[in-house]
Design a protein around this motif. Sequence first.
Motif, PDB file in Angstrom:
ATOM      1  N   ILE A 181       0.839  -1.202   0.000  1.00  0.00           N
ATOM      2  CA  ILE A 181       0.000   0.000   0.000  1.00  0.00           C
ATOM      3  C   ILE A 181       0.873   1.251   0.000  1.00  0.00           C
ATOM      4  O   ILE A 181       0.619   2.190  -0.750  1.00  0.00           O
ATOM      5  N   THR A 182       1.948   1.232   0.800  1.00  0.00           N
ATOM      6  CA  THR A 182       2.791   2.423   0.847  1.00  0.00           C
ATOM      7  C   THR A 182       3.532   2.625  -0.473  1.00  0.00           C
ATOM      8  O   THR A 182       4.063   3.690  -0.718  1.00  0.00           O
ATOM      9  N   MET A 183       3.573   1.599  -1.313  1.00  0.00           N
ATOM     10  CA  MET A 183       4.192   1.791  -2.628  1.00  0.00           C
ATOM     11  C   MET A 183       3.149   1.978  -3.717  1.00  0.00           C
ATOM     12  O   MET A 183       3.424   1.831  -4.908  1.00  0.00           O
ATOM     13  N   GLY A 184       1.946   2.271  -3.293  1.00  0.00           N
ATOM     14  CA  GLY A 184       0.925   2.685  -4.250  1.00  0.00           C
ATOM     15  C   GLY A 184       0.176   1.556  -4.924  1.00  0.00           C
ATOM     16  O   GLY A 184      -0.446   1.759  -5.961  1.00  0.00           O
ATOM     17  N   ILE A 185       0.252   0.354  -4.369  1.00  0.00           N
ATOM     18  CA  ILE A 185      -0.453  -0.774  -4.974  1.00  0.00           C
ATOM     19  C   ILE A 185      -1.743  -1.028  -4.198  1.00  0.00           C
ATOM     20  O   ILE A 185      -1.712  -1.237  -2.994  1.00  0.00           O
TER      21      ILE A 185
END
Lengths: 254, 353
Positions: B244-248
């Motif tokens: 999530i923190t990498m935008g997925i």
Amino acid sequence: MNINVRDADVKIGKKTIIKNINVDLDNREFVGIIGPNGSGKSTLLKSIYRVLKPCCGTIKIDEVLIENIPLRESARKLGVMTQMSNFSFDFTVEELVMMGRTPHKKMMEPDNDIDYEIAHNAVKMVGMYSFIDRKFNSLSGGEKQRVLIARALTGQPRALILDEPTNHLDIHYQISLLDIVKKLGIEIFSAMHDLNLAAAYCDKIYVMYEGSVVKEGTPEQVFTARLLKDVFNVHALIRENPETGKINIIYTGV
Amino acid sequence: MEKRKKFPLFLTIAVMVSALVLSVVLSITFGPVPIKSGDVARILYYRIFNISTQEALALVQTAKADIIWDIRFPRVLMGAAVGAGLALSGVSMQAVVRNPLANPYILGVSSGASLGATMAILLGAFSLFGSHGVSAGAFTGALVTSLCVFVIAFSGKGRGNTIKLLLAGMAINAMCSAFTSFIIYTAKDAEGIRSVTFWIMGGLTSSSWKLLPVPVIVVALMAGVFLTQFRTLNVLLVGEESAITMGINIVRVRKIYLVLSACVTGVVVAVSGTIGFVGLVIPHIVRMAVGSDHKRVMPISILSGSIFLIWCDVFARMLLGTSELPIGIVTSMIGGPFFIYMMLTKSYGFGGE
């Protein structure tokens, strides 16, 4: 970049973990959250980096409601270092740090030399360059922590969110890591356990207790013997560090 | 900045593609009627490119050419597609559930397909599809079970998590196996029981040009899709929060990958039965050799799966001389010892934490 949290509550199941939180991050400040175990520090951070959704209240990044920002875009802006997670399947340090480029990359776009350079610089910054081909799982706790910081830096974020970044680190790397992030000149929002480090590095501190912010302000405003007794249940003397002029807390007992 | 040695991915893929082509040609030479590899290559070349010189026509009209073109070639192609599909699905399933024990069948595809096939063979269900009844039954079974597992795992209280998915898969698996056993146990048709057993252990015997297009197209399409997903697959392996923190958007991505992988597996199982071991072990062997980065793991697994299955099928055809072995027996007999050898000699952690 600024982040504003207004009246946010987060529930997990039926239990309210944090309530009525107001937090502002702006002006390239290093903002700390302190509080005893279970006071809601990680929950607050998670709701900002979008792992948890607040049930009420608002969170805005650069004046835009977080739910209106695509996940990829907020990931480009926010660098996040979470508390250590277990990784099944083994990546090398380089592969793991390169993942920090993910939000900047289109689906098929290959990694180019610039991406590698950014990643390698980040790895050098945390002093892990000689470990770059090692398997992540073969590293010690502190080394892993430094690699995860490097990954967060590799995204070239405009603000950093750190959940107890100095966990597992020896004293040299605790100070070195805080120096590194402080020098980035971006907003830092960090949960901290070591109160003396918090006092030395933070421009502003939020004190959390049982899910609420009970005090906020500069270290000088926040750290009083009374607060340490009420919130952390310790007796302490508050002194000034003769070298730095910063607050120095001397614990005298529980 | 000094140049660091990079993994020669394109070279590796080029070598493996050549090995695949070579495997196709060489494997065709094996069979009750031995045919020279030069002849195989020439006949395939003439037929594929429709060359009609005197010499070509003479060769193409021999019985040898018919064996090659009508029987062995489609079968080898089927083997390549099935192997690729299973390996591909194994890699993505392991990433989706972040569990090294995952295989293409975790959504209950194999037991569902077996139940469907058993119903088709022993109870005459799906007779509406004529000679493809067994495949139709297997595919329907695979579809229904994966849908059930999916719905169970992602509904009810709490967020769907991967352990729930694995457990739901096991429960559905047990139920389907029980029904299959029940049907077999109460059946009177000895010949039918034998073909069910053979089907469950997997085989490429029924391969034909008619059956070939669907699996080939589906596998090729999904390979195309998943080869572009290396970044997301990598991030999935690192865990939910990091993703999530990498935008997925991990919840959505997981569901999409599950559905796509289940489709590939369902199609592959429908034409070949439940071939075990390939989807579990090929990804691990590839990771041992080249690390966990999906940029490398995905293409190399797909090609390895193809090559591995082609040669397993050769053994299945040749080992007993007169009759064929189910290929599932061969994949495990060859793959097992090789896998153990790799386990003992490599420092690979198998996703242990």
